[in-house]
Design a protein around this motif. Sequence first.
Motif, PDB file in Angstrom:
ATOM      1  N   ARG A 212       0.833  -1.198   0.000  1.00  0.00           N
ATOM      2  CA  ARG A 212       0.000   0.000   0.000  1.00  0.00           C
ATOM      3  C   ARG A 212       0.870   1.252   0.000  1.00  0.00           C
ATOM      4  NH1 ARG A 212      -3.478  -0.160   4.966  1.00  0.00           N
ATOM      5  NH2 ARG A 212      -3.737  -2.288   4.204  1.00  0.00           N
ATOM      6  N   LEU A 213       1.905   1.255   0.860  1.00  0.00           N
ATOM      7  CA  LEU A 213       2.815   2.396   0.921  1.00  0.00           C
ATOM      8  C   LEU A 213       3.566   2.549  -0.396  1.00  0.00           C
ATOM      9  CD1 LEU A 213       4.185   4.642   2.541  1.00  0.00           C
ATOM     10  CD2 LEU A 213       5.790   2.935   3.428  1.00  0.00           C
ATOM     11  N   GLU A 214       4.066   1.417  -0.929  1.00  0.00           N
ATOM     12  CA  GLU A 214       4.771   1.451  -2.207  1.00  0.00           C
ATOM     13  C   GLU A 214       3.849   1.983  -3.316  1.00  0.00           C
ATOM     14  OE1 GLU A 214       7.820   0.701  -2.971  1.00  0.00           O
ATOM     15  OE2 GLU A 214       8.617  -0.365  -1.216  1.00  0.00           O
ATOM     16  N   GLU A 215       2.589   1.523  -3.294  1.00  0.00           N
ATOM     17  CA  GLU A 215       1.643   1.920  -4.323  1.00  0.00           C
ATOM     18  C   GLU A 215       1.392   3.418  -4.295  1.00  0.00           C
ATOM     19  OE1 GLU A 215      -2.833   0.627  -5.903  1.00  0.00           O
ATOM     20  OE2 GLU A 215      -2.039  -0.169  -4.026  1.00  0.00           O
ATOM     21  N   ILE A 216       1.244   3.965  -3.076  1.00  0.00           N
ATOM     22  CA  ILE A 216       1.008   5.405  -2.938  1.00  0.00           C
ATOM     23  C   ILE A 216       2.196   6.203  -3.459  1.00  0.00           C
ATOM     24  CG2 ILE A 216       0.742   7.275  -1.259  1.00  0.00           C
ATOM     25  CD1 ILE A 216      -0.936   5.291   0.422  1.00  0.00           C
ATOM     26  N   ILE A 217       3.417   5.789  -3.058  1.00  0.00           N
ATOM     27  CA  ILE A 217       4.614   6.531  -3.489  1.00  0.00           C
ATOM     28  C   ILE A 217       4.827   6.375  -4.993  1.00  0.00           C
ATOM     29  CG2 ILE A 217       7.132   6.625  -3.276  1.00  0.00           C
ATOM     30  CD1 ILE A 217       6.800   6.046  -0.312  1.00  0.00           C
ATOM     31  N   ASP A 218       4.526   5.176  -5.548  1.00  0.00           N
ATOM     32  CA  ASP A 218       4.633   4.987  -6.998  1.00  0.00           C
ATOM     33  C   ASP A 218       3.651   5.894  -7.736  1.00  0.00           C
ATOM     34  OD1 ASP A 218       6.621   3.157  -6.732  1.00  0.00           O
ATOM     35  OD2 ASP A 218       5.338   1.389  -6.949  1.00  0.00           O
ATOM     36  N   LEU A 219       2.436   6.006  -7.214  1.00  0.00           N
ATOM     37  CA  LEU A 219       1.443   6.882  -7.836  1.00  0.00           C
ATOM     38  C   LEU A 219       1.895   8.342  -7.812  1.00  0.00           C
ATOM     39  CD1 LEU A 219      -1.927   5.366  -6.535  1.00  0.00           C
ATOM     40  CD2 LEU A 219      -1.242   5.633  -8.937  1.00  0.00           C
ATOM     41  N   ILE A 220       2.476   8.753  -6.678  1.00  0.00           N
ATOM     42  CA  ILE A 220       2.978  10.131  -6.575  1.00  0.00           C
ATOM     43  C   ILE A 220       4.080  10.369  -7.600  1.00  0.00           C
ATOM     44  CG2 ILE A 220       4.252  11.732  -5.094  1.00  0.00           C
ATOM     45  CD1 ILE A 220       2.739  10.478  -2.702  1.00  0.00           C
ATOM     46  N   ASN A 221       5.013   9.390  -7.709  1.00  0.00           N
ATOM     47  CA  ASN A 221       6.107   9.537  -8.676  1.00  0.00           C
ATOM     48  C   ASN A 221       5.596   9.598 -10.113  1.00  0.00           C
ATOM     49  OD1 ASN A 221       8.325   9.652  -6.927  1.00  0.00           O
ATOM     50  ND2 ASN A 221       8.407   7.424  -6.724  1.00  0.00           N
ATOM     51  N   GLU A 222       4.547   8.822 -10.400  1.00  0.00           N
ATOM     52  CA  GLU A 222       4.037   8.737 -11.761  1.00  0.00           C
ATOM     53  C   GLU A 222       3.098   9.892 -12.133  1.00  0.00           C
ATOM     54  OE1 GLU A 222       4.677   6.644 -14.263  1.00  0.00           O
ATOM     55  OE2 GLU A 222       6.227   5.656 -13.061  1.00  0.00           O
ATOM     56  N   LYS A 223       2.287  10.324 -11.169  1.00  0.00           N
ATOM     57  CA  LYS A 223       1.189  11.222 -11.526  1.00  0.00           C
ATOM     58  C   LYS A 223       1.252  12.618 -10.908  1.00  0.00           C
ATOM     59  CE  LYS A 223      -1.012   7.924 -13.784  1.00  0.00           C
ATOM     60  NZ  LYS A 223      -1.205   7.984 -15.254  1.00  0.00           N
TER      61      LYS A 223
ATOM     62  N   LEU B  98      12.724  11.161   0.669  1.00  0.00           N
ATOM     63  CA  LEU B  98      12.122  12.013   1.688  1.00  0.00           C
ATOM     64  C   LEU B  98      10.714  11.549   2.026  1.00  0.00           C
ATOM     65  CD1 LEU B  98      13.261  15.619   0.662  1.00  0.00           C
ATOM     66  CD2 LEU B  98      14.047  14.242   2.595  1.00  0.00           C
ATOM     67  N   LEU B  99       9.980  11.048   1.024  1.00  0.00           N
ATOM     68  CA  LEU B  99       8.637  10.542   1.283  1.00  0.00           C
ATOM     69  C   LEU B  99       8.676   9.342   2.219  1.00  0.00           C
ATOM     70  CD1 LEU B  99       6.959  10.742  -2.261  1.00  0.00           C
ATOM     71  CD2 LEU B  99       6.711  12.316  -0.334  1.00  0.00           C
ATOM     72  N   TYR B 100       9.614   8.419   1.950  1.00  0.00           N
ATOM     73  CA  TYR B 100       9.752   7.258   2.821  1.00  0.00           C
ATOM     74  C   TYR B 100      10.143   7.686   4.240  1.00  0.00           C
ATOM     75  CZ  TYR B 100       9.383   3.691  -0.839  1.00  0.00           C
ATOM     76  OH  TYR B 100       8.911   2.850  -1.813  1.00  0.00           O
ATOM     77  N   LYS B 101      11.093   8.625   4.328  1.00  0.00           N
ATOM     78  CA  LYS B 101      11.557   9.084   5.642  1.00  0.00           C
ATOM     79  C   LYS B 101      10.417   9.727   6.429  1.00  0.00           C
ATOM     80  CE  LYS B 101      15.201  11.835   7.822  1.00  0.00           C
ATOM     81  NZ  LYS B 101      16.380  12.723   7.597  1.00  0.00           N
ATOM     82  N   ASP B 102       9.606  10.553   5.731  1.00  0.00           N
ATOM     83  CA  ASP B 102       8.471  11.193   6.399  1.00  0.00           C
ATOM     84  C   ASP B 102       7.437  10.164   6.839  1.00  0.00           C
ATOM     85  OD1 ASP B 102       9.635  13.641   6.095  1.00  0.00           O
ATOM     86  OD2 ASP B 102       8.440  14.238   4.352  1.00  0.00           O
ATOM     87  N   ALA B 103       7.261   9.123   6.018  1.00  0.00           N
ATOM     88  CA  ALA B 103       6.299   8.071   6.364  1.00  0.00           C
ATOM     89  C   ALA B 103       6.749   7.343   7.626  1.00  0.00           C
ATOM     90  CB  ALA B 103       6.159   7.084   5.208  1.00  0.00           C
ATOM     91  N   ILE B 104       8.050   7.044   7.693  1.00  0.00           N
ATOM     92  CA  ILE B 104       8.602   6.367   8.874  1.00  0.00           C
ATOM     93  C   ILE B 104       8.461   7.261  10.106  1.00  0.00           C
ATOM     94  CG2 ILE B 104      10.727   5.484   9.930  1.00  0.00           C
ATOM     95  CD1 ILE B 104      11.590   4.701   7.055  1.00  0.00           C
TER      96      ILE B 104
END
Length: 549
Positions: free
Chosen positions: A50-61, A70-76
Amino acid sequence: MDGQKSGGLKVWLPLLFALVMVLGMTLGFNLRDTLRNKRDIQAVIERNDRLEEIIDLINEKYVDSVNSNLLYKDAITGILSHLDPHTVYIPADELQGVNEDLEGSFFGIGVEFAIVRDTIEVTSVVEDGPAEHAGIHEGDKLIKVDDKVVAGTKITSEKIIKMLRGKQHTRVNLTIKDALSAKLKQLPIERDVVPLYSIDASMMLDNETGFIKINRFSATTYDEFMKSLKSLKEKGMRQLILDLRDNPGGYLDAATHIADQFLDDEKLIVYTQGRKSARTDYKASDPGIFEHGRLAVLIDENSASASEILSGAIQDWDRGVLIGRRSFGKGLVQEQYDLDDGSALRLTIAKYYTPSGRSIQRSFAKGKEAYEEDFENRYKSGELTGKDSAAKDDDHKVYYTSQKRVVYGGGGIKPDIYVPYDTAKLSGGILSIIFSDELKIALWDYYLSHVTELRQYKTIAEFDQHFDSEEAIVKGYLQTVKPSEKGAAEKILNKPGSLAYFKLQAKAQLARILFRNNGYYSITMKDDNVIQKALEILRGNKYSDIIKR
């Protein structure tokens, strides 16, 4: 024959059904646990997907470009914000420095330096490090590293550190300008292990009183401590001041091994326990070399974790007297888990409890921001500056030391003797002057212009007795200060108390250049109200009254 077989089957049939039922139940329970584990693992995978999917969508769209790291770091960070303040994520680029600090060493040449007027000045040479063996001294100037000129190039400290550190047994060629002769010298140095000492100072204060200051509990602290303790005993030490002020903690084992030197065999030092961690007891087991003799342990609001484990054991067993101010209040145990990308998670897995059973962890129920404001709140309440009664116990349950003295848990460890801050050192901006770059520059200017005569002092006592040029350093400092700030600095130093403290600190910092940390603490402890109170207690009858012996 057939009738006998049929009868035998009837006899064994109930037992057979019973065995089948037991086997089925066993398989069922095992299958349930296996499926449960599979579901848990699948849930983790789904949550991760789910987390990967959200970040992939952000990168793509997403409308603008983003930094995925930074997105991963903020999520953590968001996940950990719901846990305790000491569970932390350590990014890969910070992990090496964190680990080096705890392991007690790194690979390099072993110098400390300051950039003064765009020149790299060697301010300290690590004892027994590669630079000391190569003949580098305090005051030498670093001109070139290999073929790169570093003097007068506006180079940063970070770049110099990166150039000087490297893999073990690799070589770096330095061009050094000698502090005495001003001659250039070429020094090829092989990088090697550079110790990060956790014992700041170790010395005799009088014929029978030793002093040891520990700045953290690293992998090498116990060995350093034993070396210091044995040396002081050989010099006649019969009572000890152990300074744990400003010590943020570190390895639990280092603290328990040191406590073992003060406590009789089989005495409980600390125990840990968590939801998924069974109780583990840490007990004294070795014949300690200082199980007898008066002991004063100094603590303050920055004494945390392993410092509190050691001081808590000393207090609960009435082995010595705690002097200073209430400790930080960290009663949690972390374990570090290295992650695939080179980062790490330092996760709280248990709480620790002192021998009397108290947890000294202060509350973080109001969130991390309120937790971090504790120091400010202690200052505002007057606890740091003269109102011992302002110290609050989060745990109001009564605990007892071995001599039936009352102690409390939560909110840190209260000392047996409270000593407030010296407020004269907190007022009038004097601290901003003491730790200013202008004073550092003035001290180095003085040292370099008087290096020959200063190096003639062979002992700290000789320097302390005969050095009397503090006024010259004051003058040099005022000449270094910007014209727009000079008036304010002069106003501060016109106060007799501030001027005296400035001179003492200037002399102490000069002593550190000449005699390392022992020189600094030998000068400053004369004006240290906590150390002076410790000496008073150790030399008088009040010591026995406090610990009921």
